[in-house]
Design a protein around this motif. Structure first.
Motif, mmCIF file in Angstrom:
data_model
loop_
_atom_site.group_PDB
_atom_site.id
_atom_site.type_symbol
_atom_site.label_atom_id
_atom_site.label_comp_id
_atom_site.label_asym_id
_atom_site.label_seq_id
_atom_site.Cartn_x
_atom_site.Cartn_y
_atom_site.Cartn_z
ATOM 1 N N ARG A 54 0.825 -1.219 0.000
ATOM 2 C CA ARG A 54 0.000 0.000 0.000
ATOM 3 C C ARG A 54 0.852 1.260 0.000
ATOM 4 N N TYR A 55 2.105 1.128 -0.405
ATOM 5 C CA TYR A 55 2.987 2.305 -0.391
ATOM 6 C C TYR A 55 2.454 3.355 -1.377
ATOM 7 N N PRO A 56 2.789 4.632 -1.145
ATOM 8 C CA PRO A 56 2.271 5.678 -2.039
ATOM 9 C C PRO A 56 2.733 5.430 -3.473
ATOM 10 N N ALA A 58 1.634 2.968 -5.447
ATOM 11 C CA ALA A 58 1.548 1.559 -5.883
ATOM 12 C C ALA A 58 0.430 1.380 -6.911
ATOM 13 N N ARG A 59 0.759 0.773 -8.009
ATOM 14 C CA ARG A 59 -0.224 0.482 -9.051
ATOM 15 C C ARG A 59 0.335 -0.632 -9.934
ATOM 16 N N CYS A 60 -0.488 -1.181 -10.787
ATOM 17 C CA CYS A 60 0.005 -2.232 -11.690
ATOM 18 C C CYS A 60 0.782 -1.588 -12.839
ATOM 19 N N CYS A 147 4.577 -14.863 -5.679
ATOM 20 C CA CYS A 147 5.998 -14.871 -6.049
ATOM 21 C C CYS A 147 6.769 -13.780 -5.312
ATOM 22 N N LEU A 148 6.073 -12.718 -4.944
ATOM 23 C CA LEU A 148 6.744 -11.553 -4.346
ATOM 24 C C LEU A 148 5.978 -11.164 -3.087
ATOM 25 N N SER A 149 5.988 -12.071 -2.114
ATOM 26 C CA SER A 149 5.175 -11.846 -0.923
ATOM 27 C C SER A 149 5.979 -11.916 0.364
ATOM 28 N N ASP A 155 19.719 -7.111 6.487
ATOM 29 C CA ASP A 155 20.319 -7.114 7.809
ATOM 30 C C ASP A 155 21.432 -6.063 7.857
ATOM 31 N N ILE A 156 21.073 -4.805 7.819
ATOM 32 C CA ILE A 156 22.068 -3.727 7.812
ATOM 33 C C ILE A 156 22.467 -3.450 9.264
ATOM 34 N N PRO A 157 23.780 -3.292 9.544
ATOM 35 C CA PRO A 157 24.189 -3.043 10.935
ATOM 36 C C PRO A 157 23.422 -1.860 11.536
ATOM 37 N N GLY A 188 16.842 1.623 -1.816
ATOM 38 C CA GLY A 188 16.430 0.792 -2.941
ATOM 39 C C GLY A 188 15.875 1.629 -4.078
ATOM 40 N N THR A 189 16.055 1.112 -5.288
ATOM 41 C CA THR A 189 15.567 1.827 -6.477
ATOM 42 C C THR A 189 14.959 0.842 -7.485
ATOM 43 N N GLY A 190 14.248 -0.184 -6.976
ATOM 44 C CA GLY A 190 13.528 -1.105 -7.859
ATOM 45 C C GLY A 190 12.134 -0.563 -8.169
ATOM 46 N N SER A 191 11.243 -1.429 -8.650
ATOM 47 C CA SER A 191 9.896 -0.993 -9.081
ATOM 48 C C SER A 191 9.136 -0.276 -7.975
ATOM 49 N N SER A 192 9.218 -0.795 -6.735
ATOM 50 C CA SER A 192 8.453 -0.173 -5.642
ATOM 51 C C SER A 192 8.964 1.236 -5.393
ATOM 52 N N ALA A 193 10.293 1.383 -5.311
ATOM 53 C CA ALA A 193 10.887 2.698 -5.063
ATOM 54 C C ALA A 193 10.563 3.654 -6.210
ATOM 55 N N VAL A 194 10.641 3.157 -7.425
ATOM 56 C CA VAL A 194 10.412 4.002 -8.601
ATOM 57 C C VAL A 194 8.982 4.566 -8.592
ATOM 58 N N CYS A 333 17.323 -7.079 -17.575
ATOM 59 C CA CYS A 333 17.944 -8.167 -16.809
ATOM 60 C C CYS A 333 17.382 -8.156 -15.393
ATOM 61 N N LYS A 334 17.377 -6.979 -14.772
ATOM 62 C CA LYS A 334 16.526 -6.767 -13.603
ATOM 63 C C LYS A 334 15.218 -6.279 -14.203
ATOM 64 N N ARG A 335 14.121 -6.550 -13.542
ATOM 65 C CA ARG A 335 12.839 -6.239 -14.162
ATOM 66 C C ARG A 335 12.749 -4.755 -14.499
ATOM 67 N N LEU A 336 12.319 -4.482 -15.732
ATOM 68 C CA LEU A 336 12.146 -3.096 -16.175
ATOM 69 C C LEU A 336 11.073 -2.439 -15.293
ATOM 70 N N THR A 385 13.249 -2.531 -0.423
ATOM 71 C CA THR A 385 14.328 -3.494 -0.652
ATOM 72 C C THR A 385 13.848 -4.842 -1.173
ATOM 73 N N GLY A 386 12.600 -4.897 -1.604
ATOM 74 C CA GLY A 386 12.154 -6.058 -2.361
ATOM 75 C C GLY A 386 11.790 -7.275 -1.540
ATOM 76 N N PHE A 387 11.924 -8.428 -2.176
ATOM 77 C CA PHE A 387 11.346 -9.663 -1.644
ATOM 78 C C PHE A 387 12.310 -10.843 -1.791
ATOM 79 N N ASP A 388 12.128 -11.831 -0.948
ATOM 80 C CA ASP A 388 12.752 -13.136 -1.163
ATOM 81 C C ASP A 388 11.826 -13.826 -2.170
ATOM 82 N N ALA A 503 19.698 -13.439 -6.367
ATOM 83 C CA ALA A 503 20.957 -12.772 -6.018
ATOM 84 C C ALA A 503 20.774 -11.659 -4.991
ATOM 85 N N ASN A 504 19.524 -11.272 -4.725
ATOM 86 C CA ASN A 504 19.300 -10.180 -3.760
ATOM 87 C C ASN A 504 19.265 -10.672 -2.319
ATOM 88 N N ILE A 505 19.271 -11.985 -2.142
ATOM 89 C CA ILE A 505 19.181 -12.537 -0.779
ATOM 90 C C ILE A 505 20.506 -13.224 -0.453
HETATM 91 O O1 N01 Z 1 12.180 -4.842 -5.161
HETATM 92 P P1 N01 Z 1 13.506 -4.991 -6.058
HETATM 93 P P2 N01 Z 1 10.836 -4.050 -5.525
HETATM 94 N N1 N01 Z 1 21.241 -2.143 0.625
HETATM 95 O O2 N01 Z 1 14.165 -6.245 -5.554
HETATM 96 C C1 N01 Z 1 17.896 -2.513 -3.193
HETATM 97 C C2 N01 Z 1 7.240 -6.300 -8.600
HETATM 98 N N2 N01 Z 1 6.671 -4.964 -8.453
HETATM 99 O O3 N01 Z 1 9.922 -4.192 -4.356
HETATM 100 O O4 N01 Z 1 19.459 -3.750 -7.297
HETATM 101 C C3 N01 Z 1 20.924 -1.270 -0.312
HETATM 102 O O5 N01 Z 1 13.236 -4.883 -7.474
HETATM 103 C C4 N01 Z 1 18.154 -3.204 -4.492
HETATM 104 O O6 N01 Z 1 19.443 -2.914 -4.962
HETATM 105 P P3 N01 Z 1 20.178 -3.919 -5.990
HETATM 106 C C5 N01 Z 1 8.184 -6.310 -9.789
HETATM 107 O O7 N01 Z 1 8.193 -7.584 -10.356
HETATM 108 C C6 N01 Z 1 5.848 -4.540 -9.414
HETATM 109 O O8 N01 Z 1 11.130 -2.715 -5.985
HETATM 110 O O9 N01 Z 1 19.981 -5.309 -5.427
HETATM 111 N N3 N01 Z 1 20.002 -1.506 -1.273
HETATM 112 C C7 N01 Z 1 17.037 -2.633 -5.340
HETATM 113 O O10 N01 Z 1 17.350 -1.373 -5.822
HETATM 114 C C8 N01 Z 1 9.483 -5.968 -9.130
HETATM 115 O O11 N01 Z 1 10.620 -6.299 -9.872
HETATM 116 C C9 N01 Z 1 5.318 -3.297 -9.346
HETATM 117 O O12 N01 Z 1 21.577 -3.481 -6.009
HETATM 118 C C10 N01 Z 1 19.391 -2.687 -1.243
HETATM 119 C C11 N01 Z 1 15.895 -2.515 -4.330
HETATM 120 O O13 N01 Z 1 16.483 -2.471 -3.058
HETATM 121 C C12 N01 Z 1 9.355 -6.754 -7.850
HETATM 122 O O14 N01 Z 1 8.007 -6.603 -7.465
HETATM 123 C C13 N01 Z 1 5.636 -2.458 -8.303
HETATM 124 C C14 N01 Z 1 19.665 -3.659 -0.275
HETATM 125 C C15 N01 Z 1 14.950 -3.681 -4.385
HETATM 126 O O15 N01 Z 1 14.338 -3.737 -5.626
HETATM 127 C C16 N01 Z 1 10.237 -6.283 -6.728
HETATM 128 O O16 N01 Z 1 10.255 -4.852 -6.722
HETATM 129 C C17 N01 Z 1 6.470 -2.918 -7.316
HETATM 130 C C18 N01 Z 1 20.645 -3.347 0.688
HETATM 131 N N4 N01 Z 1 21.001 -4.218 1.632
HETATM 132 C C19 N01 Z 1 6.990 -4.169 -7.401
HETATM 133 N N5 N01 Z 1 18.894 -4.736 -0.514
HETATM 134 C C20 N01 Z 1 4.426 -2.859 -10.423
HETATM 135 O O17 N01 Z 1 4.599 -1.837 -10.976
HETATM 136 C C21 N01 Z 1 18.154 -4.448 -1.603
HETATM 137 N N6 N01 Z 1 18.459 -3.205 -2.046
HETATM 138 C C22 N01 Z 1 3.343 -3.759 -10.807
#
Ligand code: N01
Length: 542
Positions: A54-56, A58-60, A147-149, A155-157, A188-194, A333-336, A385-388, A503-505
């Motif tokens: 429910r982060y600000p 969030a959408r498909c 898959c992403l739950s 575990d950052i100090p 983090g700068t993955g999909s959720s952060a973006v 390579c990482k999800r767009l 920081t994503g999911f296992d 590779a993220n875990i």
């Molecule tokens: O997670 P992610 P997410 N110290 O794993 C960083 C779906 N989704 O929740 O790339 C510092 O992609 C990590 O860095 P790095 C979608 O399939 C869909 O954003 O590992 N940084 C990365 O930048 C998506 O791919 C939508 O170097 C740390 C970020 O955290 C999947 O869910 C929306 C770290 C994690 O990015 C996951 O997305 C949201 C550390 N110790 C999600 N550990 C839609 O739009 C991790 N990071 C539908």
């Protein structure tokens, strides 16, 4: 099988774990086939991903009209989407509507976590244990656990020493969070952060983004869904769903720009720019589908990657910040990601980008985040920081199969499944969108519907044939794992540290988990069923 219990003397015929998109449809489909079902869900509400995230912002990122169930004509026609990419609250409302419309709630037990599941070899039944100490029995278990739950909180100090509030995007408080006037760190700068960063930047007094790997994102060009466009899709919904089932990624049928027709190398450089610009202007994940070879040829991939990098430099005012935001890995390579104003957010004077690519985050302190020897004082921390992924939720359940063998032990070198549906040594257990199936590389709803229908069809066939037990063979599973690796090996997917690879875990075996290519996969599943469940052993109770 009976209405009020399982035919095997069990509580029900099937226990489904999880009430997200997969669990809800599984319940409906199995009930329609006359099976008794109980769904057990950890959340206090239904919706899975769309209940928790429910982060600000969030959408498909698959168009709403395609990110929806296709199993019921009336549902499809009645539901009105308001935006091209629906928000989390709207998707959750849709799932609530589905639960009510098909009277699903009476078989769903909320706020209950499945902690263990044990197979009884004598009766060929499962006993499922919950965190409330209950035990329930069923002939079959379907893990619709998502898959992403399973949230990854690194575990950052000093992580727990922070004196302000901290949040994980995948466990966002339901009452919402007011960050107005606060200094906020995003890790983090993955999909959720973006998705979250542009919205958080509007709210906060100062936003500090900690970037370990720069991310590729393309504009969503989200907006209100024009009623005429919705009506046009609804008028040909059967065709739309059929086209999506024949699409490599399980969606795209409502896109103006169709699937790719040419390889990058076959197109003159100026024309390539034009094709990519057209996709950029259209918005969305179809950007990666500009050419046939973007995910298979490093040279072709670099053409698309360079295009996005040039856009970053166009959008971002400060060349040094633009450079830091420019990814170097293979695009896709990482999800767009798909965004609404992500790169432009870094033009704001109240947003700072901190590059942690060399040293990571050194520590979290009571007052902020330390990186590159500098302390960044903040009032709140957002872990994006994503999911296992793919195996994390399954690993939290103590599955004990034949001979009491733990799933964790069977998968110690990485997940091994047959078709992403079955696991040798774990009879009568089905995974929905498990590792080894297209799952996260396809439209999740397309992938879920295909799996739910296959599993339900399988249970109907078992019932018709008097079989009480089904188990993937080790040989078929080894062959399947080799096939998944071979297909992934033809692509550029394994070339970076993605969650697709685990590779993220830290410590997770590095195995490419999803299978690229939905149509051949679905055809193979249909074939397996048509040939008497080839690769599975069917039988009576032992
Ligand atoms: O997670 P992610 P997410 N110290 O794993 C960083 C779906 N989704 O929740 O790339 C510092 O992609 C990590 O860095 P790095 C979608 O399939 C869909 O954003 O590992 N940084 C990365 O930048 C998506 O791919 C939508 O170097 C740390 C970020 O955290 C999947 O869910 C929306 C770290 C994690 O990015 C996951 O997305 C949201 C550390 N110790 C999600 N550990 C839609 O739009 C991790 N990071 C539908």
């Amino acid at each position: 099988m009976g209405r009020d219990g399982g035919t095997a003397g069990t509580d029900v015929d099937v226990i489904v774990v999880g009430a997200g998109l997969a669990g809800l449809y599984m319940l409906h489909r199995l009930r329609r086939a006359g099976f008794t079902v109980r769904v057990i869900e950890a959340g206090s509400g239904i919706g899975g991903t769309w209940y928790w995230n429910r982060y600000p912002g969030a959408r498909c990122d698959v168009p709403s009209l395609e990110y929806s169930y296709g199993f019921d004509d009336d549902l499809e026609q009645d539901w009105e989407w308001t935006e091209r990419y629906a928000t989390q609250p709207e998707i959750l409302r849709y799932l609530e509507h589905v639960a009510d419309r098909f009277d699903l709630r009476r078989d769903i037990q909320l706020a209950t976590r499945v902690v263990a599941a044990t197979f009884d070899e004598v009766t060929s039944t499962w006993t499922v244990e919950t965190d409330a100490g209950e035990r329930r029995t069923a002939r079959f278990v379907v893990a619709a656990t998502g898959c992403l739950s399973s949230a990854n909180l690194p575990d950052i100090p000093g992580r727990d020493s922070f004196e302000g509030p901290s949040y994980h995007t995948g466990r966002w408080p339901h009452e919402g969070v007011d960050l107005t006037g606060r200094r906020v760190a995003v890790i983090g700068t993955g999909s959720s952060a973006v998705q979250a960063i542009p919205v958080l930047a509007e709210q906060s007094a100062e936003l500090v983004v900690f970037q370990r790997t720069a991310t590729y994102t393309v504009p969503a060009h989200n907006g209100a869904l024009p009623p005429a466009q919705q009506a046009e899709v609804k008028a040909r919904y059967r065709e739309v769903r059929a086209v999506n089932r024949e699409s490599v990624v399980g969606f795209g049928a409502t896109s103006v720009l169709g699937p790719p027709t040419a390889a990058t190398a076959d197109v003159a450089p100026a024309e390539r720019e034009h094709v990519l610009a057209e996709r950029w202007d259209q918005g969305g994940l179809a950007f990666l589908g500009a050419f046939t070879d973007t995910m298979t040829s490093a040279e072709a991939n670099e053409v698309a990657a360079a295009f996005v990098r040039s856009k970053i430099h166009e959008i971002v005012d400060d060349p040094a910040v633009a450079e830091l935001l420019s990814p170097t890995q293979v695009i896709g390579c990482k999800r767009l990601c798909v965004d609404s104003g992500y790169y432009a957010t870094f033009n704001r004077p109240d947003v700072r980008l901190v590059d942690i690519s060399s040293g990571g985050i050194e520590a979290i302190t009571p007052t902020g985040v330390r990186a590159n020897g500098e302390d960044h004082g903040v009032d709140a921390i957002v872990f994006a920081t994503g999911f296992d992924a793919m195996t994390g939720a399954l690993a939290k359940i103590r599955f004990a199969g034949v001979g009491g063998r733990a799933l964790a032990e069977a998968w110690s070198e990485g997940p091994k499944t047959y078709l992403g549906l079955g696991v040798p040594g774990f009879p009568n257990l089905f995974l929905v969108t498990g590792p080894g199936s297209p799952s996260v590389l396809a439209n999740m709803v397309t992938a879920i519907e295909q799996h739910v229908e296959w599993i339900a069809g399988c249970l109907e066939d078992l019932r018709a044939g008097g079989h009480e037990r089904i188990e993937a063979t080790p040989e078929a599973t080894e062959d399947w794992v080799a096939h998944v690796n071979a297909v992934a090996g033809f692509t550029l997917f394994p070339s970076c540290n993605s969650w697709y690879l685990g590779a993220n875990i830290p410590g997770k075996p590095r195995v490419f988990m999803p299978l690229p290519g939905f149509p051949p996969y679905a055809a193979r599943c249909a074939d397996v069923a048509a040939h008497g469940y080839e690769g599975f052993v069917l039988g009576p109770v032992r």
